[in-house]
Design a protein around this motif. Structure first.
Motif, PDB file in Angstrom:
ATOM      1  N   ALA A 137      46.091  44.892  48.001  1.00 42.62           N
ATOM      2  CA  ALA A 137      45.020  45.836  48.317  1.00 42.62           C
ATOM      3  C   ALA A 137      44.878  46.853  47.181  1.00 42.62           C
ATOM      4  N   SER A 138      44.008  47.822  47.380  1.00 48.24           N
ATOM      5  CA  SER A 138      43.499  48.675  46.300  1.00 48.24           C
ATOM      6  C   SER A 138      44.577  49.420  45.528  1.00 48.24           C
TER       7      SER A 138
ATOM      8  N   SER B 234      41.883  43.741  46.628  1.00 47.46           N
ATOM      9  CA  SER B 234      41.514  43.140  47.902  1.00 47.46           C
ATOM     10  C   SER B 234      41.137  44.225  48.900  1.00 47.46           C
TER      11      SER B 234
ATOM     12  N   HIS C 290      37.307  45.981  46.023  1.00 51.31           N
ATOM     13  CA  HIS C 290      37.522  46.049  47.469  1.00 51.31           C
ATOM     14  C   HIS C 290      36.894  44.812  48.114  1.00 51.31           C
TER      15      HIS C 290
ATOM     16  N   ASP D 151      45.215  50.272  53.459  1.00 52.46           N
ATOM     17  CA  ASP D 151      44.952  49.435  52.283  1.00 52.46           C
ATOM     18  C   ASP D 151      44.720  50.252  51.018  1.00 52.46           C
TER      19      ASP D 151
ATOM     20  N   GLY E 229      47.648  50.764  47.588  1.00 52.64           N
ATOM     21  CA  GLY E 229      47.467  50.055  48.843  1.00 52.64           C
ATOM     22  C   GLY E 229      48.497  48.978  49.105  1.00 52.64           C
TER      23      GLY E 229
ATOM     24  N   SER F  77      40.707  45.854  52.618  1.00 48.01           N
ATOM     25  CA  SER F  77      41.190  45.938  54.000  1.00 48.01           C
ATOM     26  C   SER F  77      42.606  45.413  54.208  1.00 48.01           C
ATOM     27  N   TYR F  78      43.016  44.412  53.459  1.00 53.18           N
ATOM     28  CA  TYR F  78      44.381  43.893  53.536  1.00 53.18           C
ATOM     29  C   TYR F  78      44.611  43.031  52.295  1.00 53.18           C
TER      30      TYR F  78
END
Length: 250
Positions: free
Chosen positions: A19-20, A9, A215, A63, A36, A11-12
């Motif tokens: 997230a990453s 995901s 991402h 993230d 992340g 950014s959040y």
């Protein structure tokens, strides 16, 4: 070499993914590319909590790195603590930045659990892998990665806008994990993120074996991201990243 998408995901964390975070394994060695927000929990579906051998952080946006703080708790206060320190390859200010995120003084910082190695452009031997880092286009110091075990290779864009360095890192790779945070539209900011089309253009120039769009920002329509990739001139297999997906690379 085996690559597992722990979190993809952008950014959040989204409803279906942290997230990453990407797990790369070979010869019993387990290395994370990014760590992340939310990824520590999902990681435990794939390996044991204390089985991480190395961590590489592409940059220091939350993230991509913030679950290092939770992992510090696990390795410092777990039932058989202290555990051996884990090498963390990251931009040079990572120890101070992550200590501040945790709310800890810079000394001793997080270095009771981690051995920080300042990351610069170049190659590193990490377990059975050679990791090559290259600077990419993002508002902060940020790296893309190429990882090989001598028989297979995976490239990871990190966060980047359009970037010749990404094409170099990905050249001939079996798998490219490429960010596709934007959908096409007017006045997209430069040197920040890629669209699906731009990710596919990079994959075509690099002649990679497979493109996985990652991402993925939750507010986007991901079907649109995938559809836009079809206009990038890449004729290999393309798919959206999915938390839990596994790629066995010959």
């Amino acid at each position: 070499m085996k690559v597992t998408i722990v979190g993809c995901s952008g950014s959040y964390p989204g409803p279906d993914s942290p997230a990453s975070c990407y797990l790369v394994e070979a010869d019993g060695f387990r290395m994370l590319l990014d760590f992340g927000s939310g990824s520590l929990g999902a990681l435990q579906r794939h390996i044991g909590l204390y089985d991480v051998d190395a961590i590489c952080l592409s940059h220091l946006h939350a993230d991509h790195c913030l679950d290092i703080c939770g992992y510090h708790v696990a390795r410092t206060y777990g039932p058989e603590a202290p555990y051996p320190t884990v090498p963390v390859y990251a931009p040079a200010d990572a120890p101070a930045r992550l200590a501040a995120a945790y709310g800890m003084p810079e000394e001793p910082g997080l270095e009771t659990a981690f051995e920080f190695v300042p990351l610069t452009a170049g190659s590193y031997e990490i377990g059975p892998f050679v990791l090559t880092a290259g600077l990419v286009n993002h508002p902060v110091e940020a790296y893309g990665f190429r990882v090989t075990d001598g028989t297979a290779s995976v490239a990871y864009s990190g966060d980047t806008g359009q970037c010749d360095e990404l094409v170099k890192l990905a050249a001939g790779a079996d798998l490219l994990l490429c960010e596709a945070s934007f959908v096409e539209g007017p006045d997209l900011p430069p040197d920040l993120h890629l669209t699906g089309r731009q990710a596919a253009e990079h994959a075509a120039k690099a002649d990679v074996g497979r493109l996985v769009l990652t991402h993925l920002v939750p507010w986007n329509d991901q079907a649109t991201v995938l559809d836009e990739a079809s206009g990038g001139g890449y004729d290999g297999p393309v798919e959206l990243a999915r938390s839990g997906a596994v790629y066995d690379l010959a």
